[in-house]
Design a protein around this motif. Structure first.
Motif, PDB file in Angstrom:
ATOM      1  N   GLN A   5       0.852  -1.196   0.000  1.00 18.36           N
ATOM      2  CA  GLN A   5       0.000   0.000   0.000  1.00 18.36           C
ATOM      3  C   GLN A   5       0.884   1.241   0.000  1.00 18.36           C
ATOM      4  O   GLN A   5       1.720   1.403   0.885  1.00 18.36           O
ATOM      5  N   ARG A   6       0.676   2.097  -0.977  1.00 17.32           N
ATOM      6  CA  ARG A   6       1.439   3.334  -1.065  1.00 17.32           C
ATOM      7  C   ARG A   6       0.619   4.472  -0.474  1.00 17.32           C
ATOM      8  O   ARG A   6      -0.508   4.727  -0.889  1.00 17.32           O
ATOM      9  N   MET A   7       1.195   5.163   0.501  1.00 14.10           N
ATOM     10  CA  MET A   7       0.463   6.232   1.160  1.00 14.10           C
ATOM     11  C   MET A   7       0.180   7.405   0.233  1.00 14.10           C
ATOM     12  O   MET A   7      -0.725   8.197   0.480  1.00 14.10           O
ATOM     13  N   SER A   8       0.939   7.512  -0.856  1.00 15.42           N
ATOM     14  CA  SER A   8       0.654   8.566  -1.828  1.00 15.42           C
ATOM     15  C   SER A   8      -0.675   8.326  -2.521  1.00 15.42           C
ATOM     16  O   SER A   8      -1.253   9.247  -3.107  1.00 15.42           O
ATOM     17  N   ARG A   9      -1.162   7.103  -2.486  1.00 14.75           N
ATOM     18  CA  ARG A   9      -2.433   6.756  -3.127  1.00 14.75           C
ATOM     19  C   ARG A   9      -3.498   6.321  -2.133  1.00 14.75           C
ATOM     20  O   ARG A   9      -4.663   6.141  -2.515  1.00 14.75           O
ATOM     21  N   LEU A  10      -3.106   6.123  -0.888  1.00 13.28           N
ATOM     22  CA  LEU A  10      -4.029   5.629   0.131  1.00 13.28           C
ATOM     23  C   LEU A  10      -4.888   6.756   0.689  1.00 13.28           C
ATOM     24  O   LEU A  10      -4.387   7.852   0.952  1.00 13.28           O
ATOM     25  N   MET A  11      -6.178   6.500   0.877  1.00 13.76           N
ATOM     26  CA  MET A  11      -7.053   7.490   1.480  1.00 13.76           C
ATOM     27  C   MET A  11      -6.884   7.431   3.005  1.00 13.76           C
ATOM     28  O   MET A  11      -7.534   6.665   3.699  1.00 13.76           O
ATOM     29  N   VAL A  12      -5.950   8.232   3.490  1.00  9.44           N
ATOM     30  CA  VAL A  12      -5.702   8.314   4.923  1.00  9.44           C
ATOM     31  C   VAL A  12      -5.327   9.754   5.250  1.00  9.44           C
ATOM     32  O   VAL A  12      -4.453  10.346   4.616  1.00  9.44           O
ATOM     33  N   LYS A  13      -6.027  10.306   6.210  1.00  3.85           N
ATOM     34  CA  LYS A  13      -5.774  11.674   6.647  1.00  3.85           C
ATOM     35  C   LYS A  13      -5.561  11.654   8.154  1.00  3.85           C
ATOM     36  O   LYS A  13      -6.478  11.369   8.917  1.00  3.85           O
ATOM     37  N   THR A  14      -4.328  11.924   8.563  1.00  5.20           N
ATOM     38  CA  THR A  14      -4.023  11.923   9.987  1.00  5.20           C
ATOM     39  C   THR A  14      -4.221  13.317  10.571  1.00  5.20           C
ATOM     40  O   THR A  14      -4.129  14.323   9.860  1.00  5.20           O
ATOM     41  N   LEU A  15      -4.497  13.351  11.873  1.00  2.08           N
ATOM     42  CA  LEU A  15      -4.744  14.611  12.577  1.00  2.08           C
ATOM     43  C   LEU A  15      -3.737  14.764  13.704  1.00  2.08           C
ATOM     44  O   LEU A  15      -3.361  13.792  14.361  1.00  2.08           O
ATOM     45  N   ARG A  16      -3.314  15.986  13.948  1.00  2.00           N
ATOM     46  CA  ARG A  16      -2.370  16.242  15.039  1.00  2.00           C
ATOM     47  C   ARG A  16      -3.088  16.339  16.385  1.00  2.00           C
ATOM     48  O   ARG A  16      -2.521  16.007  17.430  1.00  2.00           O
ATOM     49  N   ASP A  17      -4.333  16.808  16.372  1.00  2.00           N
ATOM     50  CA  ASP A  17      -5.057  17.046  17.621  1.00  2.00           C
ATOM     51  C   ASP A  17      -6.194  16.049  17.787  1.00  2.00           C
ATOM     52  O   ASP A  17      -6.756  15.533  16.811  1.00  2.00           O
TER      53      ASP A  17
END
Length: 564
Positions: A5-17
């Protein structure tokens, strides 16, 4: 060939808070790491990484269920109301049940659990003892209209659950199916990496005899369980018992009425008389299916209404209101005593044993009575363990003081017996050519709950930290930023994938190494492999996500290590 799985193509959005409405660790981290997304109160979308963790848990459950002979089916979630009316649960579930009508006005519900439908399936498919025993299971979405959904996926209005049911012609067969499930559950939770306890439980509205819960200790848990530091006793607090021990009450004097103005509570009474609250008898009035019932416990203890409700299920238990005292001259609010309560059923905790003497209400305004002896001055209609269990209460097995801990219920197994078979007349033709009533077991695992429980138990201050069996990948490969490092990372990822290793590779352009490292720790894959400053030499850094241990390896060494 495992997936890369390549994160450049993966639907993942991380949050800092942390999300503003998040209170529990699993809620905070599963949202921040991009595993789930809130759709509405108690309703969640499983995003790609979260779906992988969920499916990995479901896979383990399926493998162990298949190993004990379980056969997977899939029942509908949209169900007709008639089977639930027949069992009585259409009304028993009350507001928890999602009810709806179709365009023709017929009543339906969204399934909260499927005992009724499984019973009907077996009634239709099995006609002889030769067709049994059988174990059927499904992994299905369930629905309950929770008043206050909370704790992320831990307590939702829809949730994913494995429920299985055993069908046998004998009680011995039921006991064997129960033991098979118990062993399978132990293997499931051990494979998942969960810390768990098996505790005695109350069957409640489910009915049946033997009942045990599988609990994952965690501060976010909604269950409280008791365990003994001196022996292997453990039980849900609703199932903790106290032995009834009659005492000699012959030395107590006669009942004496006391003038106690303005003392309608245990606290005001104890202060007025200068006695400990434990010397008084608290009598709580409740309604059981509309009938007023008195519940007696020592004055220094509280009635556990949940525990009382489980004991009296499927009857509905609720507190009385001021209106319930109207027209009841025998019930004086704040001054009720068990002596002389001829029109009220009296339930007591075993601590109110025959021969014990109490200070209690005199059934007169501003009056109490002392030397009121159980068995002499009043009788108990039914003994039930109904007090709130406290730290230090005696262990029912050895007498040592109990410890109390919070936990998440991740599994529950019941020997249902013939409750639903009686309702739906589930019989098969026996060996003697006569009808035999089938006996059932019911066994549940919260699959989505297991995701939350693992997050709660394994996370650290940096983020999630999944056990390998359930993680969305085996290794998180981080390209520290430059083109050479990205090229090396993608090449290593392909080689690892070819060796059967599941890889999540962070090849995102324009993202700083610091953000990538932070995301790797937040996402929580067990191993983090970094293509960094020594990439030109073909050297990578391998980090164990849980321990933080690091070592430098050549590409070939890293591939050999991770694919072993």
């Amino acid at each position: 060939m495992a997936q890369v799985q390549r994160m450049s193509r993966l639907m993942v959005k991380t949050l800092r808070d942390d999300p503003a409405d998040a209170e529990t660790l699993n809620h905070k981290l599963l949202v921040r790491a991009g595993y789930v997304r809130r759709t509405a109160a108690g309703i969640w979308t499983w995003l790609p990484l979260g779906k992988k963790v969920y499916e990995n848990i479901a896979r383990v459950v399926r493998e162990e269920m298949d190993a004990i002979g379980g056969q997977e089916v899939l029942l509908p979630a949209l169900l007709p109301k008639e089977p639930y009316e027949e069992s009585g649960r259409y009304e028993e579930y009350g507001d928890l049940l999602f009810r709806l009508k179709d365009r023709k006005g017929a009543d339906y519900l969204l399934g909260p659990t499927h005992e009724e439908i499984f019973t009907q399936v077996v009634k239709d498919q099995c006609s002889s003892y030769k067709d049994l025993p059988v174990i059927l299971y499904q992994i299905q979405t369930k629905y309950r209209d929770e008043a206050r959904p909370r704790a992320g996926v831990l307590r939702g209005r829809e949730f994913q659950m494995k429920d299985s049911y055993s069908f046998d012609t004998t009680d011995e067969g039921l006991a064997e199916a129960y033991a098979l499930h118990r062993g399978a559950y132990q293997r499931i939770f051990e494979r998942l990496g969960l810390d768990y306890r098996i505790v005695s439980a109350i069957s409640g509205a489910m009915g049946g005899s033997a009942s045990e819960e599988f609990l994952a200790p965690a501060p976010a848990g909604e269950d409280t369980f008791a365990d003994c530091p001196a022996c292997d006793y453990a039980a849900n607090t609703e199932a903790v018992t106290f032995a009834l021990a009659p005492v000699d009450g012959s030395a107590h004097g006669p009942v004496e009425e006391l003038d106690t103005p303005d003392t309608p509570t245990i606290e005001t009474l104890a202060e007025h008389l200068g006695v400990p609250a434990s010397a008084t008898l608290k009598n709580l009035l409740v309604k059981v299916d509309g009938e007023i019932v008195a519940v007696g416990v020592p004055g220094d203890r509280e009635v556990d209404l949940g525990k009382l409700g489980e004991h009296l299920a499927p009857a509905e238990v609720e507190l009385v209101t001021a209106k319930d005292f109207e027209g009841r001259d025998d019930l004086v609010r704040g001054y009720v005593g068990p002596q002389g309560l001829e029109k009220v059923r009296y339930i007591a905790d075993p601590r109110v044993a025959p021969g014990t003497a109490w200070i209690t209400g005199a059934n007169k305004q501003d009056k109490h009575a002392k030397n009121v002896v159980c068995g002499r001055d009043f009788e108990v209609d039914q003994y039930l363990d109904v007090v709130v269990v406290e730290e230090g209460d005696p262990c029912p097995a050895c007498g040592t003081g109990l410890r109390l801990d919070r936990a998440i219920e991740i599994g529950h197994i019941f020997q249902l017996g013939r409750k639903y078979a009686d309702t739906f007349q589930l019989d098969v033709l026996g060996k003697e050519g006569k009808p035999v009533r089938v006996t059932m077991g019911s066994y549940g695992i919260g699959v989505s709950r297991a995701v939350a429980a693992l997050a709660e138990q394994t996370a650290d201050d940096k983020g999630l930290c999944w056990p390998k069996e359930v993680a969305p990948a085996d290794v998180h490969l981080v390209a520290a930023g430059k083109a050479l490092q990205t090229e090396l990372a993608l090449d290593v990822a392909e080689k690892l994938g070819a060796a059967g290793v599941r890889v999540l590779v962070d090849d995102r352009a324009g993202v700083s190494p610091g953000v990538k490292f932070t995301d790797a720790e937040l996402i929580g894959v067990p191993q983090i492999l970094v293509a960094g400053r020594r990439s030109a030499e073909g050297v990578l850094e391998l980090k164990d996500r849980r321990t933080g241990e690091r070592e430098e390896l050549t590409v070939d060494e890293a591939i050999a290590r991770l694919s072993a």
